[in-house]
Design an enzyme around this catalytic site. Structure first.
Site, PDB file in Angstrom:
ATOM      1  N   ALA A 157       0.908  -1.179   0.069  1.00  0.00           N
ATOM      2  CA  ALA A 157      -0.055  -0.059   0.079  1.00  0.00           C
ATOM      3  C   ALA A 157       0.675   1.215   0.018  1.00  0.00           C
ATOM      4  O   ALA A 157       0.194   2.432  -0.211  1.00  0.00           O
ATOM      5  CB  ALA A 157      -0.948  -0.030   1.078  1.00  0.00           C
ATOM      6  N   LEU A 204       2.588   1.771  -7.344  1.00  0.00           N
ATOM      7  CA  LEU A 204       1.505   1.229  -8.035  1.00  0.00           C
ATOM      8  C   LEU A 204       0.286   1.742  -7.251  1.00  0.00           C
ATOM      9  O   LEU A 204      -0.638   2.337  -7.879  1.00  0.00           O
ATOM     10  CB  LEU A 204       1.424  -0.077  -8.607  1.00  0.00           C
ATOM     11  CG  LEU A 204       0.170  -0.848  -9.016  1.00  0.00           C
ATOM     12  CD1 LEU A 204       0.015  -0.250 -10.392  1.00  0.00           C
ATOM     13  CD2 LEU A 204       0.432  -2.468  -9.018  1.00  0.00           C
ATOM     14  N   ALA A 205       0.197   1.450  -5.997  1.00  0.00           N
ATOM     15  CA  ALA A 205      -0.894   1.604  -5.212  1.00  0.00           C
ATOM     16  C   ALA A 205      -1.413   3.047  -5.174  1.00  0.00           C
ATOM     17  O   ALA A 205      -2.463   3.492  -5.373  1.00  0.00           O
ATOM     18  CB  ALA A 205      -0.549   1.211  -3.559  1.00  0.00           C
ATOM     19  N   LYS A 220       1.806  -7.557 -13.428  1.00  0.00           N
ATOM     20  CA  LYS A 220       2.906  -7.909 -14.145  1.00  0.00           C
ATOM     21  C   LYS A 220       4.010  -7.086 -13.224  1.00  0.00           C
ATOM     22  O   LYS A 220       3.733  -6.148 -12.717  1.00  0.00           O
ATOM     23  CB  LYS A 220       2.942  -7.498 -15.598  1.00  0.00           C
ATOM     24  CG  LYS A 220       2.982  -5.927 -15.789  1.00  0.00           C
ATOM     25  CD  LYS A 220       3.507  -5.667 -17.160  1.00  0.00           C
ATOM     26  CE  LYS A 220       4.349  -4.496 -17.392  1.00  0.00           C
ATOM     27  NZ  LYS A 220       3.931  -3.118 -17.202  1.00  0.00           N
ATOM     28  N   GLU A 232       5.157   6.340 -26.971  1.00  0.00           N
ATOM     29  CA  GLU A 232       5.224   7.458 -25.740  1.00  0.00           C
ATOM     30  C   GLU A 232       6.154   8.364 -26.003  1.00  0.00           C
ATOM     31  O   GLU A 232       7.365   8.244 -26.739  1.00  0.00           O
ATOM     32  CB  GLU A 232       5.553   6.623 -24.511  1.00  0.00           C
ATOM     33  CG  GLU A 232       4.437   6.157 -23.604  1.00  0.00           C
ATOM     34  CD  GLU A 232       4.770   5.409 -22.396  1.00  0.00           C
ATOM     35  OE1 GLU A 232       3.930   5.325 -21.672  1.00  0.00           O
ATOM     36  OE2 GLU A 232       6.018   5.173 -22.206  1.00  0.00           O
ATOM     37  N   HIS A 265       0.798  -5.656 -23.289  1.00  0.00           N
ATOM     38  CA  HIS A 265      -0.359  -4.953 -23.876  1.00  0.00           C
ATOM     39  C   HIS A 265      -0.634  -5.029 -25.246  1.00  0.00           C
ATOM     40  O   HIS A 265      -1.747  -5.242 -25.586  1.00  0.00           O
ATOM     41  CB  HIS A 265       0.139  -3.376 -23.678  1.00  0.00           C
ATOM     42  CG  HIS A 265       0.414  -3.073 -22.271  1.00  0.00           C
ATOM     43  ND1 HIS A 265      -0.370  -3.883 -21.221  1.00  0.00           N
ATOM     44  CD2 HIS A 265       1.098  -2.268 -21.590  1.00  0.00           C
ATOM     45  CE1 HIS A 265      -0.027  -3.199 -20.054  1.00  0.00           C
ATOM     46  NE2 HIS A 265       1.030  -2.541 -20.281  1.00  0.00           N
ATOM     47  N   TYR A 300     -11.305   5.342 -37.689  1.00  0.00           N
ATOM     48  CA  TYR A 300     -11.522   5.948 -38.758  1.00  0.00           C
ATOM     49  C   TYR A 300     -11.099   5.110 -39.961  1.00  0.00           C
ATOM     50  O   TYR A 300     -10.409   4.061 -39.766  1.00  0.00           O
ATOM     51  CB  TYR A 300     -11.358   7.386 -38.908  1.00  0.00           C
ATOM     52  CG  TYR A 300      -9.639   7.332 -38.651  1.00  0.00           C
ATOM     53  CD1 TYR A 300      -8.951   7.711 -37.524  1.00  0.00           C
ATOM     54  CD2 TYR A 300      -8.685   7.311 -39.581  1.00  0.00           C
ATOM     55  CE1 TYR A 300      -7.913   7.399 -37.174  1.00  0.00           C
ATOM     56  CE2 TYR A 300      -7.190   7.499 -39.459  1.00  0.00           C
ATOM     57  CZ  TYR A 300      -6.879   7.634 -38.221  1.00  0.00           C
ATOM     58  OH  TYR A 300      -5.558   7.826 -38.005  1.00  0.00           O
TER      59      TYR A 300
HETATM   60  C1  BG6 Z   1       2.915  -0.067 -18.222  1.00  0.00           C
HETATM   61  C2  BG6 Z   1       4.353   0.083 -18.554  1.00  0.00           C
HETATM   62  O1  BG6 Z   1       2.392  -1.376 -18.201  1.00  0.00           O
HETATM   63  O2  BG6 Z   1       2.034   0.689 -19.393  1.00  0.00           O
HETATM   64  C3  BG6 Z   1       4.931   1.511 -18.708  1.00  0.00           C
HETATM   65  O3  BG6 Z   1       5.096  -0.682 -17.629  1.00  0.00           O
HETATM   66  C4  BG6 Z   1       4.063   2.166 -19.842  1.00  0.00           C
HETATM   67  O4  BG6 Z   1       6.424   1.476 -19.008  1.00  0.00           O
HETATM   68  C5  BG6 Z   1       2.574   2.092 -19.495  1.00  0.00           C
HETATM   69  O5  BG6 Z   1       4.391   3.584 -19.713  1.00  0.00           O
HETATM   70  C6  BG6 Z   1       1.553   2.757 -20.500  1.00  0.00           C
HETATM   71  O6  BG6 Z   1       0.356   2.604 -19.965  1.00  0.00           O
HETATM   72  P1  BG6 Z   1      -0.836   3.701 -20.440  1.00  0.00           P
HETATM   73  O7  BG6 Z   1      -1.964   3.258 -19.905  1.00  0.00           O
HETATM   74  O8  BG6 Z   1      -0.246   4.845 -19.963  1.00  0.00           O
HETATM   75  O9  BG6 Z   1      -0.861   3.977 -21.731  1.00  0.00           O
END
Ligand code: BG6
Length: 491
Positions: free
Chosen positions: A13, A17-18, A148, A216, A240, A376
């Site tokens: 916590a 991440l939390a 993960k 990004e 992802h 689109y």
């Molecule tokens: C995470 C990765 O799983 O996803 C990050 O560890 C990445 O490196 C992120 O920036 C991207 O997620 P989002 O929701 O910002 O597109």
């Protein structure tokens, strides 16, 4: 319907991440009435701190509090949060947690427990052990959300799955891939299976290639320590982007229930051979061309001389009747020219001689996940006016202009709510994870050994120079005609 009554336990916590995802998402659900106002949240971590310090951390990243109502709700929400500190590898801490659980459950009459493991992988198993032994209720459900990294390769992931599987049943384990909670990713199944016009041309006879892109603008910026061990392929592509691929490529599931959907996903993964190194392109960002932005190696949290890739492109093939011969090109990178996640499905040439290729460009269906959700379709039409010139134009569904009062739920809110409701479709099943690792492990091992070259690209660029050649090799064609649409740019 009245929201379900249950207790949330956030393990880890006090971690990032939390703070950044779990608590803000829980508050979002609370604010919008998706969880009962009596829901109790117990934080557990090693850090010794008092409740007020804990609450400070809980609220640190909570943003949507600009109305008096929302601020009032935040106060109420924080009233429901308590904290227990304890170690991860001894029973004493978990016994204290169990006492706190029983105390709050006596008050709320909740029976169901949702454990959210916001933890580094090194303590996954000790914590799962401690929970099973000390905090597993027999009066209601026990659900475990895990995130993960699920191992580093097929072998380590199997070890982890086996250990976790000996403690919790598969229907109790919720493996998060937060991309599965994103609005546009959830839309893929609907787009495919409710629209005849897409459904009927979703195959090798009509589609030339599929590009799945994650870009990004930012670099690793201080997260280099974690990132360097994993690299972009493990961080983003193996999870992802592969998840998006399975939704694009799977056969029609037998039904919309979780096991049928996940069966369909596993089936398509099984038809994908391991990635080969000649079909991979790697890059690492250097300083920006104007020298103002740092290189990956300038990040102090990155080990000196690291060869870890911050950009990767890889081509996957699906050996089944629907997709034979259609390359799926996955691309992802940090410190690029723009932030964008999209699927670009490029259709084949028309194949008649009535109009020449330079007049009729290929159709492309673009599903933009972020920013600004859009679907689109690029198409050719006559340029209005005298003559028969053509122009590439688009059928455009931009969410922001199509939907009034658009409010796209946060991915974590979506998924936590699913876990509360016991809905597993948008979580990764263990056999799915296993297949994902099978596809990536051989090439990852070669990359780890330094056997795949890593090209430096400038911060803020489109990635390694060879990228255009790479995508062209797998059938992607740039439009011959200049195409411009202010809302987007192509890759
Ligand atoms: C995470 C990765 O799983 O996803 C990050 O560890 C990445 O490196 C992120 O920036 C991207 O997620 P989002 O929701 O910002 O597109």
């Amino acid at each position: 319907t009245t929201p379900p009554v249950f207790t949330v336990i956030v393990l880890g916590a006090s971690g990032d991440l939390a703070k950044k995802k779990t608590f803000p998402a829980l508050f979002g659900l609370y604010l919008n009435g998706h969880i009962a106002s009596t829901t109790r949240i117990i934080g557990y971590a090693r850090t010794k701190m008092d409740r007020s310090e804990f609450l400070k951390r809980v609220s640190q990243h909570i943003k949507n509090t600009n109305t008096p109502k929302a601020r009032g709700m935040l106060t109420q929400f924080l009233d429901q949060c308590t904290y227990v500190s304890g170690v991860y590898d001894q029973d004493s801490g978990f016994q204290a947690l169990e006492q706190e659980l029983q105390r709050v459950e006596r008050e709320t009459r909740a029976h169901d427990r949702l454990f959210y493991m916001a933890l580094p992988p090194s303590v996954f198993i000790p914590v799962a052990n401690g929970l099973k032994k000390n905090c597993y209720t027999s009066n209601g459900t026990n659900r475990l959300i895990v995130e993960k990294p699920f191992g580093m390769d097929l072998e380590s992931s199997r070890t982890l799955s086996k250990a976790l599987g000996s403690l919790f049943r598969e229907d109790e384990i919720y493996r998060i891939d937060h991309y599965l909670g994103k609005e546009m990713v959830k839309n893929i199944m609907i787009l495919r299976f409710t629209n005849q016009i897409f459904s009927s041309c979703w195959d090798k006879d009509h589609i030339s290639n599929v590009q799945i892109t994650f870009k990004e603008k930012i670099g690793t910026e201080g997260r280099g320590g974690y990132f360097d061990e994993f690299g972009i392929m493990r961080d983003v592509m193996q999870n992802h982007l592969l998840q998006i691929l399975t939704l694009i490529a799977m056969e029609t599931p037998a039904s919309t229930n979780a096991e049928d959907i996940r069966d369909a996903k596993v089936n398509v993964l099984r038809a994908i051979p391991e990635i080969i190194e000649s079909e991979v392109l790697l890059g690492q960002y250097g300083r920006s061309e104007d020298g103002t932005m740092p290189s990956y190696l300038d990040d102090e949290t990155v080990p000196k001389g690291s060869k870890t890739a911050t950009f990767a492109a890889a081509t996957l093939h699906i050996n089944n009747p629907r997709w034979e011969g259609v390359p799926f090109v996955l691309k992802c990178g940090k410190a690029l020219d723009q932030p964008k996640v999209e699927v670009r499905i490029q259709f084949k040439d028309m194949g008649n001689s009535l109009f020449q290729k330079d007049v009729a460009a290929r159709n492309e269906l673009v599903i933009r996940v972020q920013p600004e959700e859009a679907v689109y379709l690029k198409m050719t039409q006559k340029l209005p006016g005298l003559g028969m010139d053509t122009v590439i134009s688009e059928l455009n569904l931009s969410y922001a202009s199509r939907f009034t009062n658009l409010s796209v739920p946060d991915a974590y809110e979506n998924l936590i709510l699913d876990a509360i409701m016991g809905e597993q479709s948008n979580f990764v099943r263990s056999d799915e994870l296993d297949e994902a690792w099978r596809i990536f492990t051989p090439v990852l091992h070669k990359i780890d050994k330094g056997l795949v070259p890593v090209e430096i690209y400038p911060y803020g660029s489109r990635g390694p120079k060879q990228l255009s050649e790479f995508v062209a090799k797998f059938g992607f064609e740039r439009h011959l005609q200049a195409y411009s649409w202010p809302e987007t740019s192509q890759t």
